[in-house]
Scaffold this active site. Structure first.
Site, PDB file in Angstrom:
ATOM      1  CG  HIS A   6      -1.946   0.855   1.428  1.00  0.00           C
ATOM      2  ND1 HIS A   6      -1.799   2.279   1.587  1.00  0.00           N
ATOM      3  CD2 HIS A   6      -3.173   0.749   1.317  1.00  0.00           C
ATOM      4  CE1 HIS A   6      -2.785   2.886   1.740  1.00  0.00           C
ATOM      5  NE2 HIS A   6      -3.717   1.998   1.548  1.00  0.00           N
ATOM      6  CB  CYS A  31      -3.789   3.131  -1.358  1.00  0.00           C
ATOM      7  SG  CYS A  31      -4.724   4.528  -0.964  1.00  0.00           S
ATOM      8  CD  GLN A  81      -6.963  -4.466   4.373  1.00  0.00           C
ATOM      9  OE1 GLN A  81      -7.968  -5.049   4.884  1.00  0.00           O
ATOM     10  NE2 GLN A  81      -7.148  -3.470   3.985  1.00  0.00           N
ATOM     11  CE  LYS A  88      -7.217  -0.193   6.350  1.00  0.00           C
ATOM     12  NZ  LYS A  88      -8.145   0.466   5.481  1.00  0.00           N
TER      13      LYS A  88
END
Lengths: 149, 405
Positions: free
Chosen positions: B121, B363, B202, B225
Protein backbone atom coordinates in the site's frame (compact mmCIF):
# COMPACT_ATOMS: atom_id res chain seq x y z
CA UNK A 1 -33.04 8.63 -5.67
CA UNK A 2 -30.68 9.32 -8.53
CA UNK A 3 -31.45 7.15 -11.50
CA UNK A 4 -28.73 5.15 -13.14
CA UNK A 5 -30.27 5.87 -16.52
CA UNK A 6 -29.74 9.60 -15.85
CA UNK A 7 -26.01 9.02 -15.59
CA UNK A 8 -25.57 6.41 -18.27
CA UNK A 9 -27.79 7.73 -21.05
CA UNK A 10 -27.95 5.86 -24.34
CA UNK A 11 -25.80 8.51 -26.04
CA UNK A 12 -23.09 8.00 -23.42
CA UNK A 13 -23.16 4.22 -23.68
CA UNK A 14 -22.98 4.50 -27.46
CA UNK A 15 -19.97 6.86 -27.43
CA UNK A 16 -18.32 4.60 -24.84
CA UNK A 17 -18.77 1.53 -27.04
CA UNK A 18 -17.81 3.29 -30.28
CA UNK A 19 -15.78 6.37 -29.47
CA UNK A 20 -15.53 8.84 -32.37
CA UNK A 21 -12.19 10.26 -33.57
CA UNK A 22 -10.47 7.66 -31.42
CA UNK A 23 -7.14 7.67 -33.16
CA UNK A 24 -3.65 9.08 -32.70
CA UNK A 25 -3.11 12.01 -35.08
CA UNK A 26 -0.07 12.16 -37.26
CA UNK A 27 1.86 15.40 -36.88
CA UNK A 28 -0.61 17.28 -34.67
CA UNK A 29 -0.02 20.95 -33.84
CA UNK A 30 -0.85 20.45 -30.19
CA UNK A 31 -0.92 17.40 -27.93
CA UNK A 32 -2.27 17.41 -24.38
CA UNK A 33 -2.59 14.70 -21.79
CA UNK A 34 -5.41 14.54 -19.23
CA UNK A 35 -4.79 12.41 -16.17
CA UNK A 36 -6.96 11.51 -13.21
CA UNK A 37 -4.52 9.74 -10.90
CA UNK A 38 -7.34 8.83 -8.53
CA UNK A 39 -9.08 6.49 -10.94
CA UNK A 40 -6.43 6.01 -13.59
CA UNK A 41 -8.33 7.78 -16.39
CA UNK A 42 -5.77 8.81 -18.95
CA UNK A 43 -6.37 10.53 -22.29
CA UNK A 44 -4.26 12.16 -24.96
CA UNK A 45 -5.96 14.82 -27.09
CA UNK A 46 -4.51 15.73 -30.51
CA UNK A 47 -5.27 19.02 -32.24
CA UNK A 48 -4.54 20.53 -35.59
CA UNK A 49 -5.02 24.30 -35.88
CA UNK A 50 -5.57 26.62 -38.77
CA UNK A 51 -4.99 30.09 -37.41
CA UNK A 52 -7.33 30.42 -34.46
CA UNK A 53 -9.55 27.58 -35.62
CA UNK A 54 -9.43 23.91 -34.61
CA UNK A 55 -9.34 22.04 -37.89
CA UNK A 56 -8.87 18.49 -36.60
CA UNK A 57 -9.22 16.88 -33.19
CA UNK A 58 -8.85 13.31 -32.04
CA UNK A 59 -8.07 11.41 -28.85
CA UNK A 60 -6.76 8.18 -27.44
CA UNK A 61 -6.64 6.66 -24.00
CA UNK A 62 -8.63 4.75 -21.44
CA UNK A 63 -10.99 5.40 -18.59
CA UNK A 64 -14.57 5.10 -17.45
CA UNK A 65 -17.63 5.34 -19.69
CA UNK A 66 -18.30 8.95 -18.66
CA UNK A 67 -14.80 10.20 -19.42
CA UNK A 68 -14.50 8.31 -22.68
CA UNK A 69 -17.92 9.33 -23.99
CA UNK A 70 -17.28 12.93 -22.99
CA UNK A 71 -13.99 12.99 -24.90
CA UNK A 72 -15.68 11.41 -27.90
CA UNK A 73 -18.52 13.94 -27.96
CA UNK A 74 -16.02 16.75 -27.45
CA UNK A 75 -13.97 15.77 -30.48
CA UNK A 76 -17.12 15.77 -32.62
CA UNK A 77 -18.09 19.24 -31.39
CA UNK A 78 -14.77 21.08 -31.41
CA UNK A 79 -13.88 20.50 -35.03
CA UNK A 80 -14.13 23.80 -36.90
CA UNK A 81 -14.54 25.92 -33.78
CA UNK A 82 -12.37 28.85 -32.80
CA UNK A 83 -10.63 28.85 -29.43
CA UNK A 84 -13.21 31.31 -28.12
CA UNK A 85 -16.15 29.24 -29.38
CA UNK A 86 -14.64 26.13 -27.83
CA UNK A 87 -14.30 27.85 -24.48
CA UNK A 88 -17.93 28.98 -24.58
CA UNK A 89 -19.15 25.46 -25.31
CA UNK A 90 -17.10 24.19 -22.42
CA UNK A 91 -18.47 26.83 -20.06
CA UNK A 92 -22.03 25.74 -20.86
CA UNK A 93 -21.05 22.12 -20.48
CA UNK A 94 -19.36 22.76 -17.14
CA UNK A 95 -22.39 24.71 -15.94
CA UNK A 96 -24.61 21.78 -16.91
CA UNK A 97 -22.61 19.00 -15.25
CA UNK A 98 -22.25 20.99 -12.03
CA UNK A 99 -25.86 22.23 -11.78
CA UNK A 100 -27.93 19.92 -13.99
CA UNK A 101 -29.33 22.93 -15.88
CA UNK A 102 -29.47 22.28 -19.60
CA UNK A 103 -29.08 25.28 -21.87
CA UNK A 104 -32.24 25.45 -23.99
CA UNK A 105 -30.05 26.51 -26.90
CA UNK A 106 -29.23 22.89 -27.23
CA UNK A 107 -25.91 21.37 -26.46
CA UNK A 108 -26.57 18.48 -28.86
CA UNK A 109 -25.10 15.20 -27.59
CA UNK A 110 -23.61 17.07 -24.65
CA UNK A 111 -27.02 17.29 -23.01
CA UNK A 112 -26.71 13.56 -22.35
CA UNK A 113 -24.29 14.52 -19.56
CA UNK A 114 -26.86 16.56 -17.62
CA UNK A 115 -27.35 13.69 -15.17
CA UNK A 116 -23.72 13.80 -14.09
CA UNK A 117 -24.41 16.60 -11.62
CA UNK A 118 -26.25 14.11 -9.41
CA UNK A 119 -22.99 12.18 -9.09
CA UNK A 120 -20.45 14.70 -7.80
CA UNK A 121 -17.65 12.14 -7.83
CA UNK A 122 -18.05 11.78 -11.59
CA UNK A 123 -17.90 15.46 -12.63
CA UNK A 124 -14.14 15.25 -13.04
CA UNK A 125 -14.62 12.29 -15.37
CA UNK A 126 -16.83 14.38 -17.64
CA UNK A 127 -14.51 17.40 -17.78
CA UNK A 128 -11.09 15.72 -17.96
CA UNK A 129 -10.54 15.70 -21.72
CA UNK A 130 -12.04 19.21 -22.03
CA UNK A 131 -9.44 20.58 -19.66
CA UNK A 132 -6.69 18.95 -21.66
CA UNK A 133 -8.02 20.18 -25.01
CA UNK A 134 -8.71 23.78 -23.94
CA UNK A 135 -5.33 24.04 -22.25
CA UNK A 136 -3.67 22.86 -25.42
CA UNK A 137 -5.62 25.36 -27.53
CA UNK A 138 -4.72 28.23 -25.23
CA UNK A 139 -1.11 27.36 -24.57
CA UNK A 140 1.34 25.83 -27.07
CA UNK A 141 3.47 24.64 -24.16
CA UNK A 142 0.61 22.93 -22.28
CA UNK A 143 1.54 19.29 -22.05
CA UNK A 144 -0.45 17.77 -19.25
CA UNK A 145 -3.37 18.48 -16.97
CA UNK A 146 -4.28 16.54 -13.87
CA UNK A 147 -7.53 16.52 -11.93
CA UNK A 148 -5.53 16.65 -8.70
CA UNK A 149 -3.44 19.77 -9.27
CA UNK B 1 -19.02 -18.71 15.37
CA UNK B 2 -22.42 -17.30 16.27
CA UNK B 3 -24.93 -17.29 13.42
CA UNK B 4 -24.28 -14.44 11.00
CA UNK B 5 -27.84 -13.20 11.38
CA UNK B 6 -27.28 -12.83 15.13
CA UNK B 7 -24.05 -10.92 14.59
CA UNK B 8 -25.65 -8.63 12.00
CA UNK B 9 -28.09 -7.47 14.66
CA UNK B 10 -25.10 -5.91 16.46
CA UNK B 11 -24.55 -3.52 13.53
CA UNK B 12 -27.25 -0.85 13.26
CA UNK B 13 -25.83 0.55 9.99
CA UNK B 14 -26.30 -2.70 8.10
CA UNK B 15 -30.06 -2.51 8.42
CA UNK B 16 -30.84 0.11 5.84
CA UNK B 17 -31.77 0.44 2.21
CA UNK B 18 -29.46 2.17 -0.22
CA UNK B 19 -30.99 3.34 -3.50
CA UNK B 20 -34.02 1.17 -2.81
CA UNK B 21 -32.14 -2.06 -2.06
CA UNK B 22 -30.97 -3.73 1.14
CA UNK B 23 -27.42 -2.55 1.75
CA UNK B 24 -24.67 -5.03 0.90
CA UNK B 25 -21.49 -3.69 2.47
CA UNK B 26 -18.47 -5.12 0.64
CA UNK B 27 -15.94 -2.36 1.37
CA UNK B 28 -14.51 -3.80 4.56
CA UNK B 29 -10.89 -3.57 3.45
CA UNK B 30 -11.38 0.21 3.37
CA UNK B 31 -13.14 0.33 6.72
CA UNK B 32 -15.40 -2.01 8.66
CA UNK B 33 -18.68 -1.17 10.34
CA UNK B 34 -18.92 -0.70 14.12
CA UNK B 35 -21.01 -2.88 16.43
CA UNK B 36 -23.38 -1.46 19.04
CA UNK B 37 -20.99 -2.61 21.80
CA UNK B 38 -18.25 -0.28 20.50
CA UNK B 39 -20.65 2.62 19.95
CA UNK B 40 -21.95 2.18 23.51
CA UNK B 41 -18.44 2.35 24.96
CA UNK B 42 -17.77 5.59 23.06
CA UNK B 43 -21.01 7.11 24.27
CA UNK B 44 -20.42 5.99 27.84
CA UNK B 45 -16.94 7.48 27.88
CA UNK B 46 -18.18 10.90 26.77
CA UNK B 47 -21.24 10.80 28.99
CA UNK B 48 -19.51 9.62 32.17
CA UNK B 49 -15.70 9.65 32.14
CA UNK B 50 -14.47 12.23 29.64
CA UNK B 51 -11.36 14.00 30.90
CA UNK B 52 -7.72 14.48 29.97
CA UNK B 53 -5.31 11.72 30.91
CA UNK B 54 -2.17 11.26 32.98
CA UNK B 55 -1.56 14.41 35.00
CA UNK B 56 -5.02 15.00 36.36
CA UNK B 57 -5.66 14.64 40.05
CA UNK B 58 -9.42 14.72 39.92
CA UNK B 59 -11.70 11.70 39.73
CA UNK B 60 -12.69 11.91 36.07
CA UNK B 61 -9.09 12.30 34.98
CA UNK B 62 -8.17 9.27 37.04
CA UNK B 63 -10.96 7.24 35.46
CA UNK B 64 -9.98 8.31 31.93
CA UNK B 65 -6.32 7.50 32.62
CA UNK B 66 -7.14 4.07 34.02
CA UNK B 67 -9.37 3.27 31.05
CA UNK B 68 -6.79 4.53 28.54
CA UNK B 69 -3.96 2.47 30.05
CA UNK B 70 -6.26 -0.55 30.41
CA UNK B 71 -6.90 -0.21 26.68
CA UNK B 72 -3.14 -0.43 26.10
CA UNK B 73 -3.06 -3.65 28.13
CA UNK B 74 -5.95 -5.00 26.07
CA UNK B 75 -4.18 -4.23 22.79
CA UNK B 76 -1.03 -5.91 24.13
CA UNK B 77 -2.91 -9.07 25.09
CA UNK B 78 -4.70 -9.07 21.71
CA UNK B 79 -1.42 -9.29 19.80
CA UNK B 80 0.75 -11.14 22.33
CA UNK B 81 2.91 -8.14 23.25
CA UNK B 82 3.98 -6.57 26.54
CA UNK B 83 2.01 -3.49 27.55
CA UNK B 84 5.01 -1.18 27.25
CA UNK B 85 5.50 -2.35 23.66
CA UNK B 86 2.22 -0.80 22.47
CA UNK B 87 2.21 2.79 21.17
CA UNK B 88 -1.14 4.31 20.31
CA UNK B 89 -1.17 6.01 16.91
CA UNK B 90 -3.73 7.50 14.55
CA UNK B 91 -3.49 4.34 12.47
CA UNK B 92 -1.28 2.22 10.26
CA UNK B 93 0.08 5.15 8.27
CA UNK B 94 1.21 7.04 11.34
CA UNK B 95 2.78 3.90 12.77
CA UNK B 96 4.89 3.39 9.65
CA UNK B 97 5.89 7.06 9.57
CA UNK B 98 6.88 6.84 13.22
CA UNK B 99 9.22 3.92 12.53
CA UNK B 100 10.58 5.53 9.35
CA UNK B 101 11.39 8.72 11.29
CA UNK B 102 12.45 7.50 14.70
CA UNK B 103 14.14 4.23 13.75
CA UNK B 104 15.03 5.07 10.14
CA UNK B 105 16.75 8.42 10.70
CA UNK B 106 18.79 6.99 13.57
CA UNK B 107 19.82 3.74 11.86
CA UNK B 108 20.09 4.20 8.12
CA UNK B 109 22.79 5.88 6.10
CA UNK B 110 23.72 6.23 2.43
CA UNK B 111 24.09 2.87 0.73
CA UNK B 112 21.86 0.96 3.16
CA UNK B 113 18.86 -0.76 1.64
CA UNK B 114 15.19 -1.10 2.57
CA UNK B 115 13.42 -4.18 1.22
CA UNK B 116 9.71 -3.83 0.42
CA UNK B 117 7.43 -5.95 -1.75
CA UNK B 118 5.67 -5.09 -5.00
CA UNK B 119 2.27 -5.34 -3.32
CA UNK B 120 2.64 -2.63 -0.67
CA UNK B 121 0.00 0.00 0.00
CA UNK B 122 1.25 3.56 -0.57
CA UNK B 123 1.38 3.92 3.22
CA UNK B 124 4.10 1.26 3.32
CA UNK B 125 5.98 2.79 0.40
CA UNK B 126 5.93 6.59 0.53
CA UNK B 127 7.32 6.93 4.11
CA UNK B 128 10.29 4.78 3.01
CA UNK B 129 10.76 6.89 -0.11
CA UNK B 130 10.95 9.97 2.11
CA UNK B 131 13.39 8.18 4.41
CA UNK B 132 15.52 7.15 1.41
CA UNK B 133 15.63 10.77 0.26
CA UNK B 134 16.72 11.94 3.72
CA UNK B 135 19.41 9.31 4.26
CA UNK B 136 20.57 8.24 0.80
CA UNK B 137 19.33 4.71 1.47
CA UNK B 138 17.94 2.69 -1.44
CA UNK B 139 14.60 0.90 -1.87
CA UNK B 140 14.47 -2.58 -3.39
CA UNK B 141 11.43 -4.80 -3.96
CA UNK B 142 10.57 -8.45 -3.56
CA UNK B 143 8.63 -9.27 -6.75
CA UNK B 144 5.24 -10.93 -7.08
CA UNK B 145 4.48 -13.83 -9.38
CA UNK B 146 1.94 -12.07 -11.63
CA UNK B 147 -1.86 -12.13 -11.40
CA UNK B 148 -1.75 -14.73 -8.62
CA UNK B 149 -0.02 -12.13 -6.51
CA UNK B 150 2.21 -14.42 -4.47
CA UNK B 151 5.58 -13.21 -3.24
CA UNK B 152 8.50 -14.78 -5.08
CA UNK B 153 10.05 -16.37 -2.00
CA UNK B 154 12.91 -17.89 -3.97
CA UNK B 155 14.28 -14.40 -4.42
CA UNK B 156 14.02 -13.51 -0.76
CA UNK B 157 17.36 -14.71 0.58
CA UNK B 158 19.32 -13.02 -2.20
CA UNK B 159 17.43 -9.77 -1.72
CA UNK B 160 17.78 -9.88 2.06
CA UNK B 161 21.57 -9.85 1.71
CA UNK B 162 23.55 -6.97 0.43
CA UNK B 163 23.12 -4.13 2.86
CA UNK B 164 19.40 -4.57 3.67
CA UNK B 165 18.65 -3.11 7.11
CA UNK B 166 14.87 -3.27 7.12
CA UNK B 167 12.21 -5.47 5.51
CA UNK B 168 8.69 -3.99 5.59
CA UNK B 169 5.80 -5.96 4.12
CA UNK B 170 2.07 -6.38 4.27
CA UNK B 171 0.58 -9.40 6.04
CA UNK B 172 -2.56 -9.49 3.86
CA UNK B 173 -2.59 -7.53 0.60
CA UNK B 174 -5.42 -4.98 0.41
CA UNK B 175 -5.33 -5.05 -3.39
CA UNK B 176 -4.91 -8.77 -4.11
CA UNK B 177 -6.12 -10.61 -1.03
CA UNK B 178 -2.85 -12.53 -0.73
CA UNK B 179 -2.06 -13.90 2.73
CA UNK B 180 1.70 -13.63 3.07
CA UNK B 181 3.65 -16.13 5.22
CA UNK B 182 4.57 -13.41 7.71
CA UNK B 183 6.20 -15.76 10.23
CA UNK B 184 8.52 -17.25 7.62
CA UNK B 185 9.38 -13.82 6.21
CA UNK B 186 10.27 -12.51 9.69
CA UNK B 187 12.31 -15.60 10.52
CA UNK B 188 14.34 -15.41 7.32
CA UNK B 189 14.93 -11.69 7.85
CA UNK B 190 15.96 -12.19 11.48
CA UNK B 191 18.47 -14.87 10.44
CA UNK B 192 20.23 -12.17 8.45
CA UNK B 193 19.95 -9.53 11.15
CA UNK B 194 17.35 -7.53 9.20
CA UNK B 195 14.72 -5.57 11.18
CA UNK B 196 11.12 -6.33 10.14
CA UNK B 197 7.96 -4.26 10.04
CA UNK B 198 4.64 -6.02 9.40
CA UNK B 199 1.71 -4.01 8.01
CA UNK B 200 -1.14 -5.84 9.74
CA UNK B 201 -3.90 -3.41 8.68
CA UNK B 202 -5.82 -6.14 6.83
CA UNK B 203 -4.97 -9.03 9.14
CA UNK B 204 -5.13 -8.12 12.80
CA UNK B 205 -8.94 -7.89 12.92
CA UNK B 206 -9.42 -10.88 10.65
CA UNK B 207 -7.08 -13.59 11.89
CA UNK B 208 -5.31 -14.80 15.02
CA UNK B 209 -2.05 -12.90 15.36
CA UNK B 210 0.76 -13.02 17.91
CA UNK B 211 3.87 -10.86 17.54
CA UNK B 212 6.03 -13.37 19.42
CA UNK B 213 4.95 -16.19 17.08
CA UNK B 214 5.54 -13.96 14.06
CA UNK B 215 8.92 -12.87 15.36
CA UNK B 216 8.56 -9.36 13.97
CA UNK B 217 10.34 -6.26 15.29
CA UNK B 218 7.58 -3.77 14.46
CA UNK B 219 3.91 -4.31 13.60
CA UNK B 220 1.33 -1.65 12.76
CA UNK B 221 -2.43 -1.57 12.36
CA UNK B 222 -5.55 0.61 12.36
CA UNK B 223 -8.58 0.29 14.60
CA UNK B 224 -11.15 1.28 11.99
CA UNK B 225 -10.53 -1.84 9.91
CA UNK B 226 -11.45 -3.98 12.93
CA UNK B 227 -14.73 -2.55 14.24
CA UNK B 228 -13.19 0.43 16.12
CA UNK B 229 -13.46 4.12 15.17
CA UNK B 230 -11.19 5.96 12.75
CA UNK B 231 -8.22 7.88 14.12
CA UNK B 232 -6.90 5.19 16.45
CA UNK B 233 -4.37 2.46 15.80
CA UNK B 234 -1.30 0.96 17.36
CA UNK B 235 2.35 0.33 16.77
CA UNK B 236 3.99 -2.69 18.34
CA UNK B 237 7.75 -2.43 18.76
CA UNK B 238 10.16 -4.76 20.52
CA UNK B 239 10.76 -2.96 23.80
CA UNK B 240 14.56 -2.71 23.56
CA UNK B 241 14.17 -1.24 20.07
CA UNK B 242 11.50 1.26 21.12
CA UNK B 243 13.51 2.28 24.15
CA UNK B 244 16.60 2.92 22.01
CA UNK B 245 14.79 5.31 19.65
CA UNK B 246 14.49 9.08 19.81
CA UNK B 247 10.96 10.54 20.05
CA UNK B 248 8.78 11.03 16.96
CA UNK B 249 6.70 14.10 17.85
CA UNK B 250 7.55 16.50 20.67
CA UNK B 251 5.05 18.09 23.02
CA UNK B 252 3.07 17.48 26.16
CA UNK B 253 2.50 14.01 27.60
CA UNK B 254 5.77 12.61 26.25
CA UNK B 255 8.16 14.53 28.56
CA UNK B 256 9.53 14.12 32.08
CA UNK B 257 11.13 17.53 32.59
CA UNK B 258 11.39 20.48 30.25
CA UNK B 259 13.87 23.31 30.37
CA UNK B 260 14.41 26.19 27.92
CA UNK B 261 16.96 24.36 25.83
CA UNK B 262 16.55 20.74 26.73
CA UNK B 263 13.96 18.18 27.79
CA UNK B 264 13.95 14.62 29.05
CA UNK B 265 11.56 12.06 27.66
CA UNK B 266 9.42 9.46 29.28
CA UNK B 267 10.19 5.82 28.63
CA UNK B 268 8.56 3.94 25.76
CA UNK B 269 5.73 3.82 24.88
CA UNK B 270 4.75 7.23 26.29
CA UNK B 271 7.73 8.97 24.74
CA UNK B 272 6.02 8.42 21.37
CA UNK B 273 2.63 9.82 22.37
CA UNK B 274 2.94 13.60 22.29
CA UNK B 275 -0.17 15.67 22.91
CA UNK B 276 -3.56 14.62 24.20
CA UNK B 277 -4.15 11.17 22.72
CA UNK B 278 -7.30 9.73 21.17
CA UNK B 279 -8.58 8.52 24.54
CA UNK B 280 -12.06 7.49 23.48
CA UNK B 281 -10.63 5.83 20.37
CA UNK B 282 -8.23 3.73 22.42
CA UNK B 283 -10.99 2.65 24.79
CA UNK B 284 -13.27 1.82 21.86
CA UNK B 285 -10.45 -0.13 20.21
CA UNK B 286 -10.19 -2.29 23.34
CA UNK B 287 -13.96 -2.82 23.21
CA UNK B 288 -13.70 -3.85 19.57
CA UNK B 289 -11.03 -6.38 20.51
CA UNK B 290 -13.30 -7.82 23.21
CA UNK B 291 -16.08 -8.03 20.65
CA UNK B 292 -13.89 -9.81 18.06
CA UNK B 293 -12.48 -12.26 20.61
CA UNK B 294 -16.00 -13.13 21.75
CA UNK B 295 -16.72 -14.20 18.15
CA UNK B 296 -13.31 -15.85 17.85
CA UNK B 297 -10.60 -14.79 15.44
CA UNK B 298 -10.15 -18.36 14.19
CA UNK B 299 -13.82 -18.42 13.25
CA UNK B 300 -13.62 -14.96 11.61
CA UNK B 301 -10.59 -16.02 9.57
CA UNK B 302 -12.30 -19.23 8.47
CA UNK B 303 -15.45 -17.31 7.48
CA UNK B 304 -13.43 -14.70 5.52
CA UNK B 305 -11.57 -17.38 3.60
CA UNK B 306 -14.73 -19.34 2.94
CA UNK B 307 -16.46 -16.25 1.48
CA UNK B 308 -13.31 -15.32 -0.47
CA UNK B 309 -13.16 -18.78 -2.04
CA UNK B 310 -16.90 -18.79 -2.75
CA UNK B 311 -16.76 -15.35 -4.38
CA UNK B 312 -13.74 -16.38 -6.47
CA UNK B 313 -15.60 -19.50 -7.68
CA UNK B 314 -18.71 -17.52 -8.55
CA UNK B 315 -16.72 -14.78 -10.32
CA UNK B 316 -14.94 -17.37 -12.47
CA UNK B 317 -18.37 -18.19 -13.94
CA UNK B 318 -18.47 -14.76 -15.60
CA UNK B 319 -16.98 -14.44 -19.10
CA UNK B 320 -14.07 -12.02 -19.62
CA UNK B 321 -13.36 -11.63 -15.94
CA UNK B 322 -9.73 -11.35 -14.88
CA UNK B 323 -9.47 -12.40 -11.27
CA UNK B 324 -6.43 -11.29 -9.31
CA UNK B 325 -4.95 -12.92 -6.25
CA UNK B 326 -4.05 -16.45 -5.21
CA UNK B 327 -5.86 -19.50 -6.55
CA UNK B 328 -5.90 -21.13 -3.11
CA UNK B 329 -5.79 -19.69 0.36
CA UNK B 330 -7.11 -16.26 -0.37
CA UNK B 331 -8.41 -13.91 2.27
CA UNK B 332 -11.83 -12.27 2.16
CA UNK B 333 -10.57 -9.70 -0.37
CA UNK B 334 -11.42 -10.30 -4.02
CA UNK B 335 -10.11 -8.00 -6.73
CA UNK B 336 -10.89 -8.28 -10.44
CA UNK B 337 -11.09 -6.63 -13.84
CA UNK B 338 -14.28 -7.14 -15.87
CA UNK B 339 -14.16 -6.85 -19.69
CA UNK B 340 -12.98 -3.35 -20.47
CA UNK B 341 -15.48 -1.80 -18.09
CA UNK B 342 -13.85 0.76 -15.85
CA UNK B 343 -14.06 -0.04 -12.15
CA UNK B 344 -15.78 3.28 -11.39
CA UNK B 345 -18.58 2.44 -13.81
CA UNK B 346 -18.97 -0.92 -12.07
CA UNK B 347 -18.97 0.70 -8.63
CA UNK B 348 -21.51 3.37 -9.66
CA UNK B 349 -23.81 0.73 -11.11
CA UNK B 350 -23.50 -1.62 -8.13
CA UNK B 351 -24.18 1.29 -5.78
CA UNK B 352 -27.51 1.70 -7.51
CA UNK B 353 -28.28 -1.87 -6.54
CA UNK B 354 -27.34 -1.15 -2.93
CA UNK B 355 -23.93 -2.81 -3.10
CA UNK B 356 -20.91 -0.93 -1.74
CA UNK B 357 -17.72 -1.87 -3.62
CA UNK B 358 -14.45 -0.09 -4.20
CA UNK B 359 -12.88 0.68 -7.54
CA UNK B 360 -9.55 2.27 -8.34
CA UNK B 361 -5.91 1.58 -7.63
CA UNK B 362 -6.46 0.76 -3.94
CA UNK B 363 -3.47 2.93 -2.99
CA UNK B 364 -1.21 0.55 -4.90
CA UNK B 365 -0.41 2.46 -8.11
CA UNK B 366 2.95 0.76 -8.78
CA UNK B 367 1.33 -2.67 -8.31
CA UNK B 368 -1.44 -1.77 -10.78
CA UNK B 369 1.17 -0.68 -13.34
CA UNK B 370 3.11 -3.90 -12.68
CA UNK B 371 -0.06 -5.88 -13.53
CA UNK B 372 -0.79 -3.67 -16.55
CA UNK B 373 -4.03 -2.34 -15.06
CA UNK B 374 -5.36 1.17 -14.43
CA UNK B 375 -7.65 0.00 -11.68
CA UNK B 376 -9.56 -2.98 -10.34
CA UNK B 377 -12.89 -3.53 -8.65
CA UNK B 378 -12.67 -4.94 -5.15
CA UNK B 379 -15.14 -6.68 -2.88
CA UNK B 380 -13.95 -7.29 0.67
CA UNK B 381 -15.83 -9.30 3.28
CA UNK B 382 -16.16 -9.56 7.03
CA UNK B 383 -17.91 -11.85 9.46
CA UNK B 384 -21.28 -10.11 8.94
CA UNK B 385 -21.35 -10.89 5.20
CA UNK B 386 -22.87 -14.02 3.73
CA UNK B 387 -23.18 -16.10 0.57
CA UNK B 388 -26.55 -14.63 -0.39
CA UNK B 389 -24.95 -11.21 -0.63
CA UNK B 390 -22.23 -12.62 -2.90
CA UNK B 391 -24.90 -14.19 -5.12
CA UNK B 392 -26.62 -10.79 -5.44
CA UNK B 393 -23.28 -9.16 -6.23
CA UNK B 394 -22.49 -11.67 -9.00
CA UNK B 395 -25.96 -11.20 -10.50
CA UNK B 396 -25.40 -7.44 -10.62
CA UNK B 397 -22.01 -7.92 -12.30
CA UNK B 398 -23.72 -10.00 -14.93
CA UNK B 399 -26.25 -7.19 -15.41
CA UNK B 400 -23.37 -4.71 -15.71
CA UNK B 401 -21.75 -6.77 -18.47
CA UNK B 402 -24.96 -6.61 -20.44
CA UNK B 403 -25.47 -2.90 -19.75
CA UNK B 404 -22.02 -1.79 -20.89
CA UNK B 405 -21.50 -4.63 -23.38
Amino acid sequence: MQDLADLYQAVILDHNRRPRNFVAMESPDRVAVGDNPVCGDHYTVFLRLEGDRISEVSFQGAGCAISKASASVMTSLLKGKTAEEARKIYEKFHQMVTTGEVDPENLSDLSAFAGVYQFPARIKCATLSWHAALNAVADPEAGKVSTEE
Amino acid sequence: MKAIETLRKDFPILHQQVNGFDLVYFDNAATTQKPRAVLDVLMHYYECDNSNVHRGIHTLSHRATVAYEAARERVASFIGARTEEVVFTRGTTEGINLVARAWGDANLRAGDRILLTEMEHHSNLVPWQLLAERTGAELIFLPITGDEGLLDLERLDVLLSDGVKLFAFTHISNALGTINPAGELCRRAREKGVITLVDAAQSVGHAPLDVMDLGCDFLVFSGHKMCAPTGIGALYGRFDLLQSLPPFHGGGEMILTVDWLHSDWKRAPHKFEAGTPNISGAIALAAAMDYLDAIGRDAIFAHDRELGAYAADRLRELPNLRLLGPRDERSGIVSFHLNDIHSHDIVSFADHRGIALRGGHHCTQPLMRRLGLDSTTRASFYFYNNREEIDRFVEVLSEIQTFFG
